[in-house]
Motif scaffolding. Structure first.
Motif, PDB file in Angstrom:
ATOM      1  N   LEU A   4       0.714  -1.368  -0.102  1.00  0.00           N
ATOM      2  CA  LEU A   4       0.037  -0.043   0.079  1.00  0.00           C
ATOM      3  C   LEU A   4       0.847   1.295   0.068  1.00  0.00           C
ATOM      4  O   LEU A   4       0.540   2.195  -0.514  1.00  0.00           O
ATOM      5  CB  LEU A   4      -1.021   0.159   1.202  1.00  0.00           C
ATOM      6  CG  LEU A   4      -1.949   1.078   1.186  1.00  0.00           C
ATOM      7  CD1 LEU A   4      -2.947   0.890  -0.050  1.00  0.00           C
ATOM      8  CD2 LEU A   4      -2.883   0.815   2.371  1.00  0.00           C
ATOM      9  N   GLY A   5       2.126   1.284   0.695  1.00  0.00           N
ATOM     10  CA  GLY A   5       2.746   2.382   0.576  1.00  0.00           C
ATOM     11  C   GLY A   5       3.609   2.437  -0.709  1.00  0.00           C
ATOM     12  O   GLY A   5       3.629   3.813  -1.037  1.00  0.00           O
ATOM     13  N   ALA A   6       4.021   1.497  -1.596  1.00  0.00           N
ATOM     14  CA  ALA A   6       4.117   1.396  -2.700  1.00  0.00           C
ATOM     15  C   ALA A   6       3.389   2.148  -3.680  1.00  0.00           C
ATOM     16  O   ALA A   6       3.571   3.157  -4.555  1.00  0.00           O
ATOM     17  CB  ALA A   6       4.734   0.189  -3.308  1.00  0.00           C
ATOM     18  N   VAL A   7       1.944   1.811  -3.506  1.00  0.00           N
ATOM     19  CA  VAL A   7       0.830   2.480  -4.458  1.00  0.00           C
ATOM     20  C   VAL A   7       0.544   3.780  -3.983  1.00  0.00           C
ATOM     21  O   VAL A   7       0.576   4.514  -5.029  1.00  0.00           O
ATOM     22  CB  VAL A   7      -0.355   1.545  -4.015  1.00  0.00           C
ATOM     23  CG1 VAL A   7      -1.431   2.376  -4.557  1.00  0.00           C
ATOM     24  CG2 VAL A   7      -0.185   0.204  -4.617  1.00  0.00           C
ATOM     25  N   LEU A   8       0.825   4.182  -2.781  1.00  0.00           N
ATOM     26  CA  LEU A   8       0.670   5.494  -2.393  1.00  0.00           C
ATOM     27  C   LEU A   8       1.707   6.490  -2.890  1.00  0.00           C
ATOM     28  O   LEU A   8       1.425   7.548  -3.409  1.00  0.00           O
ATOM     29  CB  LEU A   8       0.390   5.789  -1.080  1.00  0.00           C
ATOM     30  CG  LEU A   8      -0.733   5.330  -0.276  1.00  0.00           C
ATOM     31  CD1 LEU A   8      -0.871   5.307   1.093  1.00  0.00           C
ATOM     32  CD2 LEU A   8      -2.098   5.912  -1.050  1.00  0.00           C
ATOM     33  N   LEU A   9       3.098   5.976  -3.057  1.00  0.00           N
ATOM     34  CA  LEU A   9       4.009   6.720  -3.538  1.00  0.00           C
ATOM     35  C   LEU A   9       4.028   6.748  -5.089  1.00  0.00           C
ATOM     36  O   LEU A   9       4.254   7.804  -5.813  1.00  0.00           O
ATOM     37  CB  LEU A   9       5.302   5.958  -3.085  1.00  0.00           C
ATOM     38  CG  LEU A   9       6.603   6.635  -3.664  1.00  0.00           C
ATOM     39  CD1 LEU A   9       6.962   7.885  -3.133  1.00  0.00           C
ATOM     40  CD2 LEU A   9       7.850   5.536  -3.347  1.00  0.00           C
ATOM     41  N   ALA A  10       3.644   5.653  -5.876  1.00  0.00           N
ATOM     42  CA  ALA A  10       3.444   5.790  -7.017  1.00  0.00           C
ATOM     43  C   ALA A  10       2.143   6.902  -7.522  1.00  0.00           C
ATOM     44  O   ALA A  10       2.367   7.547  -8.718  1.00  0.00           O
ATOM     45  CB  ALA A  10       3.119   4.348  -7.572  1.00  0.00           C
ATOM     46  N   ALA A  11       1.250   6.883  -6.752  1.00  0.00           N
ATOM     47  CA  ALA A  11      -0.024   7.812  -6.957  1.00  0.00           C
ATOM     48  C   ALA A  11       0.736   9.092  -6.804  1.00  0.00           C
ATOM     49  O   ALA A  11       0.388  10.206  -7.618  1.00  0.00           O
ATOM     50  CB  ALA A  11      -0.985   7.433  -6.111  1.00  0.00           C
ATOM     51  N   SER A  12       1.375   9.647  -5.937  1.00  0.00           N
ATOM     52  CA  SER A  12       1.835  10.804  -5.554  1.00  0.00           C
ATOM     53  C   SER A  12       2.823  11.197  -6.661  1.00  0.00           C
ATOM     54  O   SER A  12       2.660  12.434  -7.104  1.00  0.00           O
ATOM     55  CB  SER A  12       2.679  10.976  -4.239  1.00  0.00           C
ATOM     56  OG  SER A  12       1.777  10.607  -3.380  1.00  0.00           O
ATOM     57  N   SER A  64      -6.356  -4.125   0.422  1.00  0.00           N
ATOM     58  CA  SER A  64      -6.941  -3.933   1.664  1.00  0.00           C
ATOM     59  C   SER A  64      -7.961  -5.241   1.652  1.00  0.00           C
ATOM     60  O   SER A  64      -8.259  -5.377   2.825  1.00  0.00           O
ATOM     61  CB  SER A  64      -7.711  -2.669   1.751  1.00  0.00           C
ATOM     62  OG  SER A  64      -8.869  -2.577   0.731  1.00  0.00           O
ATOM     63  N   ALA A  65      -8.394  -5.780   0.443  1.00  0.00           N
ATOM     64  CA  ALA A  65      -9.223  -6.871   0.231  1.00  0.00           C
ATOM     65  C   ALA A  65      -8.427  -8.154   0.742  1.00  0.00           C
ATOM     66  O   ALA A  65      -8.953  -9.055   0.696  1.00  0.00           O
ATOM     67  CB  ALA A  65     -10.009  -6.732  -0.702  1.00  0.00           C
ATOM     68  N   GLY A  66      -7.118  -8.054   0.816  1.00  0.00           N
ATOM     69  CA  GLY A  66      -6.252  -9.269   0.696  1.00  0.00           C
ATOM     70  C   GLY A  66      -5.951  -9.874  -0.643  1.00  0.00           C
ATOM     71  O   GLY A  66      -5.475 -11.048  -0.601  1.00  0.00           O
ATOM     72  N   ALA A  67      -6.047  -9.501  -1.561  1.00  0.00           N
ATOM     73  CA  ALA A  67      -5.924  -9.853  -2.935  1.00  0.00           C
ATOM     74  C   ALA A  67      -4.325  -9.753  -3.382  1.00  0.00           C
ATOM     75  O   ALA A  67      -4.017 -10.464  -4.172  1.00  0.00           O
ATOM     76  CB  ALA A  67      -6.770  -9.040  -3.852  1.00  0.00           C
ATOM     77  N   GLY A  68      -3.408  -9.408  -2.412  1.00  0.00           N
ATOM     78  CA  GLY A  68      -1.981  -9.028  -2.676  1.00  0.00           C
ATOM     79  C   GLY A  68      -1.811  -8.148  -3.708  1.00  0.00           C
ATOM     80  O   GLY A  68      -2.934  -7.402  -4.403  1.00  0.00           O
ATOM     81  N   LEU A  69      -0.738  -7.606  -3.826  1.00  0.00           N
ATOM     82  CA  LEU A  69      -0.167  -6.588  -4.575  1.00  0.00           C
ATOM     83  C   LEU A  69      -0.282  -6.938  -6.225  1.00  0.00           C
ATOM     84  O   LEU A  69       0.551  -8.060  -6.519  1.00  0.00           O
ATOM     85  CB  LEU A  69       1.310  -6.109  -4.167  1.00  0.00           C
ATOM     86  CG  LEU A  69       1.852  -4.924  -5.085  1.00  0.00           C
ATOM     87  CD1 LEU A  69       0.994  -3.715  -4.898  1.00  0.00           C
ATOM     88  CD2 LEU A  69       3.391  -4.786  -4.674  1.00  0.00           C
ATOM     89  N   ASP A  70      -0.781  -6.263  -6.967  1.00  0.00           N
ATOM     90  CA  ASP A  70      -0.790  -6.329  -8.225  1.00  0.00           C
ATOM     91  C   ASP A  70       0.023  -5.455  -9.119  1.00  0.00           C
ATOM     92  O   ASP A  70      -0.245  -4.216  -9.113  1.00  0.00           O
ATOM     93  CB  ASP A  70      -2.249  -5.965  -8.965  1.00  0.00           C
ATOM     94  CG  ASP A  70      -2.355  -6.512 -10.480  1.00  0.00           C
ATOM     95  OD1 ASP A  70      -1.391  -7.115 -10.906  1.00  0.00           O
ATOM     96  OD2 ASP A  70      -3.588  -6.311 -10.868  1.00  0.00           O
TER      97      ASP A  70
END
Length: 284
Positions: free
Chosen positions: A164-172, A240-246
């Motif tokens: 989730l941290g990697a996703v937020l960093l990519a979004a920023s 957040s749903a537990g599906a893992g990082l895509d």
């Protein structure tokens, strides 16, 4: 002094005066870090503590609460949909407007001529200005996500936090590149912040942060696919749903940001030609 003959010692070779690769890298990195920090302090209008807290922290938090309670009344989606969507899109305030200010405020404050006449490399000069807003957007997203967990009971698996941290960093990063491209319009258009306001509203509507994308018309979904934050919001909900990082979601978000970074380079190069001519005349 006797004339030099071909058989005489030519003497020591002249020293190589060309800068070494590591010196070029150090100079570019110094321009990115120091130049980005100075431009952030000078050009970002919300660096004072009251403005920073009120605009960048309290504003996204109130937006989060508004859409969560509105969603409960309309029963369009569950709380998790709005909590994660607003945690991702909360970075847009700093990234979109900050990227715009990083370029457009040079013209507004009358310092654009000195920047355009600078001999420094344009890539670290401009992209270094986006770095503070990437970190700023990440900070706001983490704050909003933490508030969602503390106030509204959002539960995220511990193993999903690094992804989730990697996703937020990519979004920023992608949103900052988007803001930099909007700021490049400030070299030509007088009221570029009107464009930023429209762009911020488009992100709120088309990225799927607060409106499920499957309920939108096809042309709106197509526009959302080429906007930043769209793929990051989907990836955050899957985590957040537990599906893992895509990895495809992060790759799509980074590819979108790279496209807007390239667009910013093109716009800055095109608009800078005419602005440099006018700046040279003003200096002369």
């Amino acid at each position: 002094m006797p004339a030099r003959t071909p058989f005489m010692d030519p003497g020591p070779a002249p020293a190589d005066r060309s800068p070494r690769l590591w010196r070029r890298f150090a100079s570019a990195w110094r321009l990115v870090v120091i130049g980005g920090a100075l431009s952030y302090r000078a050009l970002f209008n919300w660096t004072t503590p009251p403005m920073f807290i009120g605009t960048l922290l309290v504003g996204p938090l109130l937006q989060l609460l508004f859409f969560v309670f509105l969603g409960r009344q309309l029963q369009v989606a569950d709380d998790r949909f709005y909590l994660l969507g607003n945690a991702v899109i909360s970075a847009s305030t700093a990234c979109v407007y900050g990227g715009t200010m990083a370029v457009a405020n040079e013209r507004r404050y009358g310092t654009l001529g000195a920047v355009l006449l600078s001999p420094r490399n344009r890539a670290p000069l401009w992209f270094g200005r986006a770095l503070p807003y990437v970190l700023n957007g990440l900070l706001i997203s983490v704050f909003t996500l933490s508030a969602a967990c503390l106030l509204l009971g959002l539960r995220i698996p511990v193993e999903a936090l690094p992804g989730l941290g990697a996703v937020l960093l990519a979004a920023s990063a992608g949103c900052s590149a988007f803001g930099l491209a909007l700021g490049a319009l400030g070299l030509r258009f007088r009221d570029v912040f009107l464009v930023s306001n429209v762009a911020s509203s488009a992100l709120l509507l088309l990225t799927g942060a607060n409106v499920p994308r499957e309920t939108l018309p096809g042309w709106m979904r197509a526009l959302g696919d080429v906007l930043p934050l769209t793929h990051a919001a989907d990836a955050a909900r899957q985590l957040s749903a537990g599906a893992g990082l895509d990895g495809r979601g992060i790759a799509a978000e980074l590819a979108t940001g790279a496209g807007y970074a390239l667009l910013a380079v093109v716009l800055l190069a095109v608009f800078e030609r005419g602005s440099r001519r006018r700046a040279t005349l003003d200096v002369m």
